[in-house]
Structure formats: structure tokens, C-alpha cells
Design a protein around this motif. Structure first.
Motif, PDB file in Angstrom:
ATOM      1  N   VAL A   1       0.556  -1.337   0.391  1.00  0.00           N
ATOM      2  CA  VAL A   1       0.031  -0.195  -0.514  1.00  0.00           C
ATOM      3  C   VAL A   1       1.025   1.613  -0.258  1.00  0.00           C
ATOM      4  CG1 VAL A   1      -1.641   1.421   1.812  1.00  0.00           C
ATOM      5  CG2 VAL A   1      -1.965  -0.751   1.129  1.00  0.00           C
ATOM      6  N   LYS A   2       0.664   2.361  -1.158  1.00  0.00           N
ATOM      7  CA  LYS A   2       1.263   3.533  -1.054  1.00  0.00           C
ATOM      8  C   LYS A   2       1.018   4.129  -0.408  1.00  0.00           C
ATOM      9  CE  LYS A   2       3.664   5.566  -4.577  1.00  0.00           C
ATOM     10  NZ  LYS A   2       3.640   5.817  -6.047  1.00  0.00           N
ATOM     11  N   HIS A   3      -0.419   4.096  -0.380  1.00  0.00           N
ATOM     12  CA  HIS A   3      -0.791   5.854   0.403  1.00  0.00           C
ATOM     13  C   HIS A   3      -3.155   5.448   0.480  1.00  0.00           C
ATOM     14  CE1 HIS A   3      -1.387   9.298   2.612  1.00  0.00           C
ATOM     15  NE2 HIS A   3      -2.377   9.558   2.295  1.00  0.00           N
ATOM     16  N   ALA A   4      -3.263   5.877   1.631  1.00  0.00           N
ATOM     17  CA  ALA A   4      -4.829   5.172   1.749  1.00  0.00           C
ATOM     18  C   ALA A   4      -5.263   6.722   2.287  1.00  0.00           C
ATOM     19  CB  ALA A   4      -4.596   4.414   2.747  1.00  0.00           C
ATOM     20  N   GLN A   5      -6.351   6.536   2.058  1.00  0.00           N
ATOM     21  CA  GLN A   5      -7.558   7.789   2.607  1.00  0.00           C
ATOM     22  C   GLN A   5      -8.565   7.243   3.487  1.00  0.00           C
ATOM     23  OE1 GLN A   5      -6.685  11.995   1.122  1.00  0.00           O
ATOM     24  NE2 GLN A   5      -4.934  10.328   3.206  1.00  0.00           N
ATOM     25  N   GLN A   6      -9.738   8.258   4.010  1.00  0.00           N
ATOM     26  CA  GLN A   6     -10.329   8.356   4.856  1.00  0.00           C
ATOM     27  C   GLN A   6     -11.624   8.265   4.347  1.00  0.00           C
ATOM     28  OE1 GLN A   6     -10.869   7.332   9.041  1.00  0.00           O
ATOM     29  NE2 GLN A   6      -8.253   7.616   9.107  1.00  0.00           N
ATOM     30  N   ALA A   7     -12.815   8.499   4.607  1.00  0.00           N
ATOM     31  CA  ALA A   7     -13.791   9.113   3.761  1.00  0.00           C
ATOM     32  C   ALA A   7     -15.518   9.078   4.228  1.00  0.00           C
ATOM     33  CB  ALA A   7     -14.355   8.871   2.211  1.00  0.00           C
ATOM     34  N   ASP A   8     -16.431  10.092   4.342  1.00  0.00           N
ATOM     35  CA  ASP A   8     -17.839   9.454   4.720  1.00  0.00           C
ATOM     36  C   ASP A   8     -18.646   9.693   3.711  1.00  0.00           C
ATOM     37  OD1 ASP A   8     -19.791   9.925   6.352  1.00  0.00           O
ATOM     38  OD2 ASP A   8     -19.532  11.943   6.938  1.00  0.00           O
ATOM     39  N   ASN A   9     -18.659   8.302   3.013  1.00  0.00           N
ATOM     40  CA  ASN A   9     -19.694   9.005   1.902  1.00  0.00           C
ATOM     41  C   ASN A   9     -20.758   8.562   1.807  1.00  0.00           C
ATOM     42  OD1 ASN A   9     -17.471   9.022  -0.377  1.00  0.00           O
ATOM     43  ND2 ASN A   9     -16.898   7.062  -0.765  1.00  0.00           N
ATOM     44  N   ASP A  10     -21.007   8.281   3.093  1.00  0.00           N
ATOM     45  CA  ASP A  10     -22.879   8.441   2.866  1.00  0.00           C
ATOM     46  C   ASP A  10     -23.157   9.570   4.260  1.00  0.00           C
ATOM     47  OD1 ASP A  10     -22.104   8.073   5.820  1.00  0.00           O
ATOM     48  OD2 ASP A  10     -22.703   5.154   5.658  1.00  0.00           O
ATOM     49  N   GLY A  11     -22.440  10.285   4.271  1.00  0.00           N
ATOM     50  CA  GLY A  11     -22.721  11.405   4.635  1.00  0.00           C
ATOM     51  C   GLY A  11     -23.241  11.226   6.937  1.00  0.00           C
ATOM     52  N   ASP A  12     -22.766   9.908   6.911  1.00  0.00           N
ATOM     53  CA  ASP A  12     -23.323   9.580   9.070  1.00  0.00           C
ATOM     54  C   ASP A  12     -22.521  10.277   9.550  1.00  0.00           C
ATOM     55  OD1 ASP A  12     -20.922   7.796   8.497  1.00  0.00           O
ATOM     56  OD2 ASP A  12     -22.776   6.180   9.030  1.00  0.00           O
ATOM     57  N   GLY A  13     -20.995  11.393   9.693  1.00  0.00           N
ATOM     58  CA  GLY A  13     -20.594  11.651  10.566  1.00  0.00           C
ATOM     59  C   GLY A  13     -19.060  10.879  10.879  1.00  0.00           C
ATOM     60  N   LEU A  14     -19.003   9.643  10.543  1.00  0.00           N
ATOM     61  CA  LEU A  14     -18.452   8.754  10.562  1.00  0.00           C
ATOM     62  C   LEU A  14     -17.629   8.856   9.189  1.00  0.00           C
ATOM     63  CD1 LEU A  14     -20.113   5.995  12.356  1.00  0.00           C
ATOM     64  CD2 LEU A  14     -18.737   7.279  13.533  1.00  0.00           C
ATOM     65  N   ALA A  15     -16.357   8.080   9.220  1.00  0.00           N
ATOM     66  CA  ALA A  15     -15.254   8.259   8.075  1.00  0.00           C
ATOM     67  C   ALA A  15     -14.981   6.997   8.049  1.00  0.00           C
ATOM     68  CB  ALA A  15     -14.051   8.905   7.778  1.00  0.00           C
ATOM     69  N   ASP A  16     -15.654   6.288   7.346  1.00  0.00           N
ATOM     70  CA  ASP A  16     -15.747   4.341   7.487  1.00  0.00           C
ATOM     71  C   ASP A  16     -15.387   3.934   6.231  1.00  0.00           C
ATOM     72  OD1 ASP A  16     -18.423   5.370   6.697  1.00  0.00           O
ATOM     73  OD2 ASP A  16     -19.050   3.788   7.699  1.00  0.00           O
ATOM     74  N   ASP A  17     -15.560   4.588   5.234  1.00  0.00           N
ATOM     75  CA  ASP A  17     -14.650   4.008   3.914  1.00  0.00           C
ATOM     76  C   ASP A  17     -12.807   4.695   4.071  1.00  0.00           C
ATOM     77  OD1 ASP A  17     -17.369   3.441   3.387  1.00  0.00           O
ATOM     78  OD2 ASP A  17     -17.914   5.397   3.068  1.00  0.00           O
ATOM     79  N   LEU A  18     -13.005   3.480   2.859  1.00  0.00           N
ATOM     80  CA  LEU A  18     -10.959   3.950   2.891  1.00  0.00           C
ATOM     81  C   LEU A  18     -11.031   3.343   1.070  1.00  0.00           C
ATOM     82  CD1 LEU A  18      -9.586   1.599   5.268  1.00  0.00           C
ATOM     83  CD2 LEU A  18      -9.626   3.585   4.992  1.00  0.00           C
ATOM     84  N   TRP A  19     -10.007   4.613   0.229  1.00  0.00           N
ATOM     85  CA  TRP A  19      -9.388   4.506  -0.371  1.00  0.00           C
ATOM     86  C   TRP A  19      -8.183   3.906  -0.320  1.00  0.00           C
ATOM     87  CZ3 TRP A  19     -12.389   6.225  -4.954  1.00  0.00           C
ATOM     88  CH2 TRP A  19     -13.603   6.904  -4.713  1.00  0.00           C
TER      89      TRP A  19
END
Length: 309
Positions: A103-121
Motif C-alpha cells: 500500500v502506497k497510500h490510503a485515505q478515509q472518507a465519509d461517503n454516506d454522510g453519517d459523520g463517520l469516516a468508515d470508507d477507505l480509498w
């Protein structure tokens, strides 16, 4: 935050699930790597992950302002998570997986707008971009190949005015591009933001730093000057002209926007210096002076990590 009174175990399960999904994704898109074995006690702790600490009572923010996220840290092949401790720092690390060597890099995201960044790129050394959704039990997906044309990829939040966080990518010529996100791992084609971004040695962002509800980024140039780029919400011109935050930022070898670490509803920044100490810069919500004076939150040892996100 989506809930100022506490976080239920669904958020914790999402965090564990997304680490597992991403480990599987990495295993299917990259070559096998030898595992760095963590302390057995850390693996035991991961199996009995304690509940996430609740934010301070009475503090609430919208997902557009700041979201709740753990700090991801990678040493060698091993991924750890650090949970916010409700006092502006982090609890002890929790081991997640030994499959992150490519893994070269990773980023979190809150794609469902619930206030929790529980997705990863996840961006791997062979040029694969992957995405894992922490809200479902689905496997991670491969978004595309050929991403090694970029030397920087980040997901600072919703930049284009649509419903989900967007992705920025800088190529080796210093051109910065925006990819609008659908919130599912799918992206639009890229649009050029502008050239000249090769002058920056650090670029990071995780939501609103200026207090206007729009996602922003900060960038440090080669002289050590830190600049704020306020978001506009317009995909064709996603940033206002830069404003100077301050000088002397070359003392840090890593800058990571972590959204709301101190639970005041404003985006924050953590900075690691060359001796391995970790500091928090709390956001002010004021574009003219976006950060409060730094606070030490890690007394040493943080240089062990090659990635922090």
C-alpha cells in the motif's frame, strides 16, 4: 459529529470490517508480502477492541464540518488504528492486519454522510486504486489501474458540490486534477484544477478548516510555508486563491488532516516532527488564522510509520 452523545458498536464494526475488506482487496491486487509480526498482546487487544470513546457532551457538528475518524498508521506491512481518546489525542494503537506492504497510500472518507469516516480509498505500488465500503460486508473493489502517473492522491471531502467526497490527484508535472465521487467507489473522469502544484511537499485535507462548511486543503511549499486553499463547492474551480497560514513548517515530516480530533466541531491537523513527536493543531474556523497553537499529543516514536492517514 452525527451523534454527540456517543457512538454505537456499528461504527466500531464498520472500522474493523473496512480493515478486513481492504486487506482482502490488497491481497487480490498486489503481490504477496512477508508479514511483520506485531506484539502478540496487540493482536489480542485487536480481538477485544474496546468501544470508541464518546465525544464531549453537548458538542455536535454536521458531517459537512467535521467527521469522526480513527488515525491509520502503517509500519512495514502492518496497519494499526488509533482511536481518538476524547481529550484531543489518541488511545493505544490497535493492530488490524499484516497485509499492507504494497500500500502506497490510503485515505478515509465519509461517503454516506453519517459523520463517520468508515470508507477507505487504497492506492498500491503497482498503480491500482481500490475502494472499500465499511457500511456493508461486500468485498473491496478495484477502481482502476494506472494510478502511478500520480505522486499524490487525497480525498479531502466534498469539493464539487455533489453528495459525496471527491478525489484529488497530482501528476509528476505538477498538474492537479479532481475526480468527483459518487459515494460508491465510482468516480467521474478527471478535470484539471491547475498546474504548479509540484512546489508542495505536503498536501492534506479532511473537511472544513475555514468555518464556512466547505472542504478545504492545506499545502506546504519547499520553503516551509503553509498555505490554506479554501473550498468553493464548484468543481470547475474548487479552490479560492491561497492564503498564508505561516512559516517554519519544514520542522515536520508529515502533516495529516484528521477532521475533528478534539470534538469541537472543527477540522484539525496532526503534525509529526523529525524527532518522532506528534502534535495537534486544533482548528479555529477562521480562515485568517485556521489553527490554534500546537499541543503535544505523542512524546515520541511516531517516525516508525511510513504512512499516516
Amino acid at each position: 459529529m452525527a451523534n454527540s452523545s456517543g457512538l454505537n458498536t456499528a461504527g466500531i464494526l464498520s472500522r474493523v470490517t473496512v480493515a478486513t475488506i481492504t486487506a482482502a482487496l490488497v491481497a487480490t491486487t498486489t503481490s504477496a508480502v512477508a508479514a511483520d509480526a506485531p506484539n502478540p498482546a496487540e493482536k489480542a487487544a485487536a480481538a477485544a477492541t474496546k468501544p470508541v470513546q464518546a465525544p464531549k457532551a453537548g458538542i455536535a457538528s454536521t458531517a459537512a464540518e467535521a467527521d469522526y475518524r480513527w488515525l491509520g498508521a502503517v509500519t512495514g506491512n502492518t496497519l494499526y488504528w488509533y482511536s481518538p481518546d476524547s481529550t484531543g489525542g489518541y488511545d493505544s494503537r490497535i493492530w488490524q492486519t499484516d497485509t499492507w506492504g504494497d500500500v502506497k497510500h490510503a485515505q478515509q472518507a465519509d461517503n454516506d454522510g453519517d459523520g463517520l469516516a468508515d470508507d477507505l480509498w487504497v492506492w498500491t505500488t503497482d498503480g491500482t486504486l481500490g475502494y472499500a465500503d465499511g457500511d456493508t460486508a461486500d468485498d473491496g473493489i478495484t477502481v482502476g489501474k494506472g494510478w502511478n502517473i500520480y505522486n499524490k492522491v487525497l480525498v479531502p471531502g466534498n469539493l464539487g458540490g455533489a453528495a459525496a467526497p471527491d478525489l484529488l490527484a497530482r501528476d509528476t508535472s505538477g498538474n492537479l486534477y479532481i475526480y468527483l465521487g459518487y459515494g460508491t467507489g465510482k468516480l467521474t473522469g478527471r478535470t484539471l484544477v491547475g498546474g504548479g502544484w509540484g512546489q508542495y511537499t505536503q498536501i492534506t485535507g479532511a473537511g472544513d478548516l475555514s468555518g464556512d462548511g466547505l472542504a478545504d486543503i492545506v499545502a506546504r511549499d519547499g520553503s516551509g510555508t503553509l498555505w490554506l486553499y479554501k473550498g468553493t463547492g464548484n468543481q470547475k474551480s474548487p479552490f479560492s486563491a491561497r492564503t498564508k497560514v505561516g512559516t517554519g513548517w519544514n520542522m515536520f515530516n508529515n502533516l495529516t488532516a484528521v477532521s475533528d480530533l478534539d470534538f469541537d466541531g472543527l477540522g484539525d491537523l496532526v503534525a509529526r516532527d523529525t524527532s518522532g513527536k506528534l502534535y495537534r493543531y486544533s482548528g479555529t474556523g477562521d480562515a485568517a488564522a485556521p489553527f490554534k497553537p500546537r499541543v503535544l499529543i505523542g512524546s515520541g516514536g511516531w517516525n516508525t510509520y511510513r504512512l499516516m492517514f
